[in-house]
Design an enzyme around this catalytic site. Structure first.
Site, PDB file in Angstrom:
ATOM      1  N   THR A 154       0.876  -1.175   0.000  1.00 51.78           N
ATOM      2  CA  THR A 154       0.000   0.000   0.000  1.00 51.78           C
ATOM      3  C   THR A 154       0.906   1.216   0.000  1.00 51.78           C
ATOM      4  O   THR A 154       1.628   1.467   0.961  1.00 51.78           O
ATOM      5  CB  THR A 154      -0.917   0.017   1.230  1.00 51.78           C
TER       6      THR A 154
ATOM      7  N   LYS B 280      -7.350   1.267  -2.650  1.00 49.38           N
ATOM      8  CA  LYS B 280      -6.889   0.907  -1.306  1.00 49.38           C
ATOM      9  C   LYS B 280      -7.024   2.085  -0.338  1.00 49.38           C
ATOM     10  O   LYS B 280      -7.349   1.902   0.833  1.00 49.38           O
ATOM     11  CB  LYS B 280      -5.436   0.411  -1.357  1.00 49.38           C
TER      12      LYS B 280
ATOM     13  N   LYS C  58       0.792   5.234   8.081  1.00 53.30           N
ATOM     14  CA  LYS C  58       1.314   5.520   6.737  1.00 53.30           C
ATOM     15  C   LYS C  58       0.191   5.554   5.719  1.00 53.30           C
ATOM     16  O   LYS C  58       0.089   6.477   4.901  1.00 53.30           O
ATOM     17  CB  LYS C  58       2.359   4.463   6.369  1.00 53.30           C
TER      18      LYS C  58
END
Length: 287
Positions: free
Chosen positions: A96, A171, A239
């Site tokens: 990701t 995502k 993140k």
């Protein structure tokens, strides 16, 4: 595709390697610490001490590393993937990471004669272990179709999202939903505890109703038990949320819930909780 190079043999990557081997692929793996991957080596994965050696002769290379800087390192550093993979190979980044970086990988890879896809996953360590991951793929449609058998070895919900970067955008949307849902669960449990409810009874009562969710199923019992073992690291979720917020701001979107949940997680990380699982968000409410 017969030989697959795999870089990022961590919590999820290890299970993905196992499932690819079960599907008949020859797995070449690279890890900085060989001792941590001895189990999959014993099960048949071929270990290589450098990325250059790992990707040589592979039809496809899969990466699932931690942060965007790690993606840049394994692809762009001298002697690594872009310099060493076989021309014409398919390069699949399942980390990701930034949609902008995914577009950059695609452009650079295409210029060098590679087929490049961004294909982040969702489903956590359980989905990786069971081979039931959801795979969100971006890139050229013909490359997606060529990779379908590889994806089917690791997941069951596999969808083409669009051009390069679209897998990562999908995502981001997924992580935004998770952030809000987990926050709601932790707030509800905090409220119920303050009012003297039995949390086990509450969980049983609400899990099949309108408040039910995958997050509640996965983490409800763990939150109640104080089990913060990571299926997905808190620091990695920070993140992801940071990337999503950056992308939202590029489109002039004000995502207030995401911003608040990110702030809460950052406070937890500042107190040394970064290596716990995402369900440790409940700690924010236990001050």
């Amino acid at each position: 595709m017969n030989k697959i190079g795999f870089i990022g043999v961590g919590i999820m990557g290890k299970s993905m390697v196992r499932n690819l081997m079960k599907a008949g692929y020859e797995l070449h793996i690279f890890a900085r610490n060989k001792a941590k991957v001895n189990d999959v080596i014993e099960e048949g994965a071929l270990f290589f001490p450098t990325i250059k050696e790992c990707v040589k002769g592979c039809d496809a290379v899969i990466t699932i590393v931690g942060f965007p800087k790690d993606v840049e390192e394994v692809y762009f550093n001298p002697g690594n993937i872009f310099d060493s993979a076989e021309k014409g190979a398919t390069l699949i980044d399942m980390t990701t990471t930034s949609p902008t970086l995914a577009e950059r990988l695609y452009a650079e890879g295409k210029k060098r004669g590679f087929h490049v896809m961004d294909a982040p996953v969702t489903g956590g360590d359980t989905g990786a272990r069971n081979g039931t991951l959801s795979i969100l793929a971006g890139g050229d449609k013909e490359d997606f179709e060529k990779c379908l058998h590889v994806f089917e070895a690791m997941g069951t919900n596999i969808n083409y999202q669009g051009k390069a970067g679209c897998g990562q955008h999908a995502k981001m949307a997924n992580q935004i939903i998770i952030a809000g849902t987990l926050s709601g669960i932790c707030e509800a449990f905090s409220y119920a505890k303050a009012k003297g409810l039995n949390l086990d009874v509450l969980l049983r009562s609400i899990s099949t109703g309108a408040a039910g969710s995958k997050q509640l199923d996965s983490f409800g019992k763990k939150i109640i038990a104080g089990d913060y073992a990571p299926g997905f690291f808190l620091k990695h979720f920070i993140k992801d949320m940071s990337l999503a917020l950056d992308e939202a701001q590029k489109s002039n979107l004000d995502l207030g819930v995401l911003s608040k949940v990110l702030q809460n997680y950052k406070e937890l990380e500042s107190k040394g909780n970064g290596d716990l699982g995402t369900q440790a968000l409940i700690k924010y409410y236990q001050k």
